[in-house]
Scaffold this active site. Sequence first.
Site, PDB file in Angstrom:
ATOM      1  N   TRP A  61       0.871  -1.184   0.000  1.00 28.27           N
ATOM      2  CA  TRP A  61       0.000   0.000   0.000  1.00 28.27           C
ATOM      3  C   TRP A  61       0.903   1.228   0.000  1.00 28.27           C
ATOM      4  O   TRP A  61       1.830   1.313   0.793  1.00 28.27           O
ATOM      5  CB  TRP A  61      -0.908   0.047   1.242  1.00 28.27           C
TER       6      TRP A  61
ATOM      7  N   GLU B 112      -2.982  -2.865  -2.601  1.00 26.35           N
ATOM      8  CA  GLU B 112      -4.133  -2.306  -1.877  1.00 26.35           C
ATOM      9  C   GLU B 112      -4.453  -0.895  -2.357  1.00 26.35           C
ATOM     10  O   GLU B 112      -3.604  -0.001  -2.311  1.00 26.35           O
ATOM     11  CB  GLU B 112      -3.800  -2.276  -0.383  1.00 26.35           C
TER      12      GLU B 112
ATOM     13  N   LYS C   4      -6.941   2.717  -2.387  1.00 28.81           N
ATOM     14  CA  LYS C   4      -7.601   3.583  -1.398  1.00 28.81           C
ATOM     15  C   LYS C   4      -8.327   4.685  -2.150  1.00 28.81           C
ATOM     16  O   LYS C   4      -7.877   5.122  -3.202  1.00 28.81           O
ATOM     17  CB  LYS C   4      -6.538   4.163  -0.458  1.00 28.81           C
TER      18      LYS C   4
ATOM     19  N   ASP D 100      -9.623  -3.206   1.413  1.00 32.09           N
ATOM     20  CA  ASP D 100      -9.716  -2.689   2.779  1.00 32.09           C
ATOM     21  C   ASP D 100     -11.110  -2.102   2.947  1.00 32.09           C
ATOM     22  O   ASP D 100     -11.530  -1.243   2.159  1.00 32.09           O
ATOM     23  CB  ASP D 100      -8.626  -1.622   2.988  1.00 32.09           C
TER      24      ASP D 100
ATOM     25  N   HIS E 104     -11.620   1.679   2.588  1.00 27.83           N
ATOM     26  CA  HIS E 104     -10.979   2.393   1.482  1.00 27.83           C
ATOM     27  C   HIS E 104     -11.882   2.693   0.294  1.00 27.83           C
ATOM     28  O   HIS E 104     -11.407   2.885  -0.825  1.00 27.83           O
ATOM     29  CB  HIS E 104      -9.753   1.602   0.997  1.00 27.83           C
TER      30      HIS E 104
ATOM     31  N   HIS F  93      -8.547  -6.490   4.202  1.00 30.75           N
ATOM     32  CA  HIS F  93      -8.225  -5.739   5.410  1.00 30.75           C
ATOM     33  C   HIS F  93      -9.559  -5.443   6.066  1.00 30.75           C
ATOM     34  O   HIS F  93     -10.263  -4.514   5.678  1.00 30.75           O
ATOM     35  CB  HIS F  93      -7.459  -4.452   5.079  1.00 30.75           C
TER      36      HIS F  93
ATOM     37  N   ASP G 102     -12.095   6.594   6.321  1.00 36.97           N
ATOM     38  CA  ASP G 102     -11.210   5.458   6.624  1.00 36.97           C
ATOM     39  C   ASP G 102     -10.602   5.642   8.015  1.00 36.97           C
ATOM     40  O   ASP G 102      -9.410   5.836   8.180  1.00 36.97           O
ATOM     41  CB  ASP G 102     -10.102   5.405   5.558  1.00 36.97           C
TER      42      ASP G 102
ATOM     43  N   ASP H 257     -10.448   3.572  10.505  1.00 40.37           N
ATOM     44  CA  ASP H 257      -9.808   2.389  11.085  1.00 40.37           C
ATOM     45  C   ASP H 257     -10.297   2.070  12.487  1.00 40.37           C
ATOM     46  O   ASP H 257      -9.500   1.808  13.388  1.00 40.37           O
ATOM     47  CB  ASP H 257      -8.276   2.547  11.055  1.00 40.37           C
TER      48      ASP H 257
ATOM     49  N   ASP I 211      -7.206  -4.627   9.923  1.00 39.96           N
ATOM     50  CA  ASP I 211      -6.513  -3.340   9.801  1.00 39.96           C
ATOM     51  C   ASP I 211      -7.309  -2.265  10.517  1.00 39.96           C
ATOM     52  O   ASP I 211      -8.219  -1.661   9.943  1.00 39.96           O
ATOM     53  CB  ASP I 211      -6.313  -2.975   8.319  1.00 39.96           C
TER      54      ASP I 211
HETATM   55  C1  LIG Z   1      -0.907   0.736   8.360  1.00 41.35           C
HETATM   56  C2  LIG Z   1      -1.863   0.967   7.237  1.00 41.35           C
HETATM   57  O1  LIG Z   1      -3.126   1.181   7.715  1.00 41.35           O
HETATM   58  C3  LIG Z   1      -1.955  -0.116   6.254  1.00 41.35           C
HETATM   59  O2  LIG Z   1      -0.700  -0.454   5.840  1.00 41.35           O
HETATM   60  C4  LIG Z   1      -2.741   0.092   4.971  1.00 41.35           C
HETATM   61  O3  LIG Z   1      -3.228  -1.182   4.750  1.00 41.35           O
HETATM   62  C5  LIG Z   1      -3.867   1.051   4.965  1.00 41.35           C
HETATM   63  O4  LIG Z   1      -4.979   0.625   5.069  1.00 41.35           O
HETATM   64  C6  LIG Z   1      -3.657   2.496   4.801  1.00 41.35           C
HETATM   65  O5  LIG Z   1      -4.844   3.210   4.886  1.00 41.35           O
HETATM   66 MN   LIG Z   2      -5.433  -1.477   4.885  1.00 40.51          MN
END
Ligand SMILES: C[C@H](O)[C@H](O)[C@@H](O)C(=O)CO
Ligand SMILES: [Mn+2]
Length: 430
Positions: A184, A225, A227, A258, A261, A285, A293, A295, A325
């Site tokens: 990524w 990956e 985004k 992901d 994303h 992910h 995003d 997380d 993730d």
């Molecule tokens: C650490 C990151 O979140 C990861 O490598 C990557 O997968 C990502 O989702 C970035 O937004």
């Molecule tokens: Mn990710």
Amino acid sequence: MSDTNKAFELARERYAALGVDVDAAVERLKTIPVSLHCWQGDDVVGFEGTDNELGSGLAVTGNYPGRARTVDELRRDLDVAYSLIPGNHRLNLHALYGEFSSPTDRNEIGIQNFQGWIDWCRDRHHSLDFNPSFFAHPLASDGSTLSHPDPAIRQFWIDHGIACRQIASEMGAAQGNACINNVWVPDGSKDSPADRKAPRERLAEALDEVFRVAFPEAQLLDSVECKLFGIGSESYVVGSHEFYLGYAITRHKLLCLDAGHFHPTEVISDKISSTLLYVPELLLHVSRGVRWDSDHVVTFNDELQAIMQEIVRGGFESRVHIGLDFFDASINRIAAWVIGTRNTLKALLMALLEPRETLQDLERDGDLTGRLVLMEELKSMPFGSVWDHYCESSGVPVGAAWLDAIREDERRVLARRGNSVATASSENIA
Ligand SMILES: C[C@H](O)[C@H](O)[C@@H](O)C(=O)CO
Ligand SMILES: [Mn+2]
């Protein structure tokens, strides 16, 4: 007979009446690993011993005490997390989590920096996955890495990508199964670019360089990956979905989807069966975007259930690799791993307990009323009793009892580490 066992026996009968073999479902669940991401444990700081800001659109918020500051602390915390999760699972490492006895730049890393992780995982029967780290570095501070217009900077990141594939393939050889190395890159721009084409051409070329050497698939699987946007790349991301879908198809790479994303109303569950028509395998992910995003820790929500249903209904268990993730520094970080992983497995179990053939027969026969009735009734079937039994028979706490272990660990260990912020601290500088 324990209450858990009694409830399980009743559940088994209920599922049997629908034609579902509960024991077979649990046996299948045991064979599907989830890859736990190391970066939840320390707010994506790693062990390079630099003061580099995370940046690149990645942000960890929260100030909960107990962040792992050393490799030993992170391993100890992972041990606690794994001990509260049923089954045997993988570990997903980012390159910045190597062990470095002297300053080592990203283009210089090698297997020697990860031997400690290989040994640690071998002793615990975890397999490793890997990721080059194209962020938290001065040469990534302007938002560009593999697509950088400066050939020297681009080459630096190409060399990092090459080094990571070599490391990942050696991990795969050591563990006897393929290590997934996921690429990524954060490259993009805050405002509308004048040229969307050239960075994408450069990224494709640079990736081709990174992937030039072929490794046995039994050792290394490459994934890419995409985004939609990040903080600071709101207007343009070089590695968009279309870019990587085309790249993965033409270069026979795994596509990483992901959950955070894509557009907020777009779901990755619906992408699994389409993309698997064209790419060999997927890496997921599993994450939870809240508005963006962000997380967030994975909860047992509709999309998590839909993702797992799609994997099972499509018969894709061997072609979809499940990774996590998320990073949350506002709650106990070990609990975050446990919540997200247990939920992922729980959703997978729920999907495995579906009478898949019956549902698909009803649909094929045009009985959409019957399909909807059964799908709705399945939501209140006693899958929780099967999950509890699986936890008990795997030797991990049943229900919320695992929180007692977390509280005790926090009192004994994490609280003594003091307040840590979601940024590098002087204590983790080698
Ligand atoms: C650490 C990151 O979140 C990861 O490598 C990557 O997968 C990502 O989702 C970035 O937004
Ligand atoms: Mn990710």
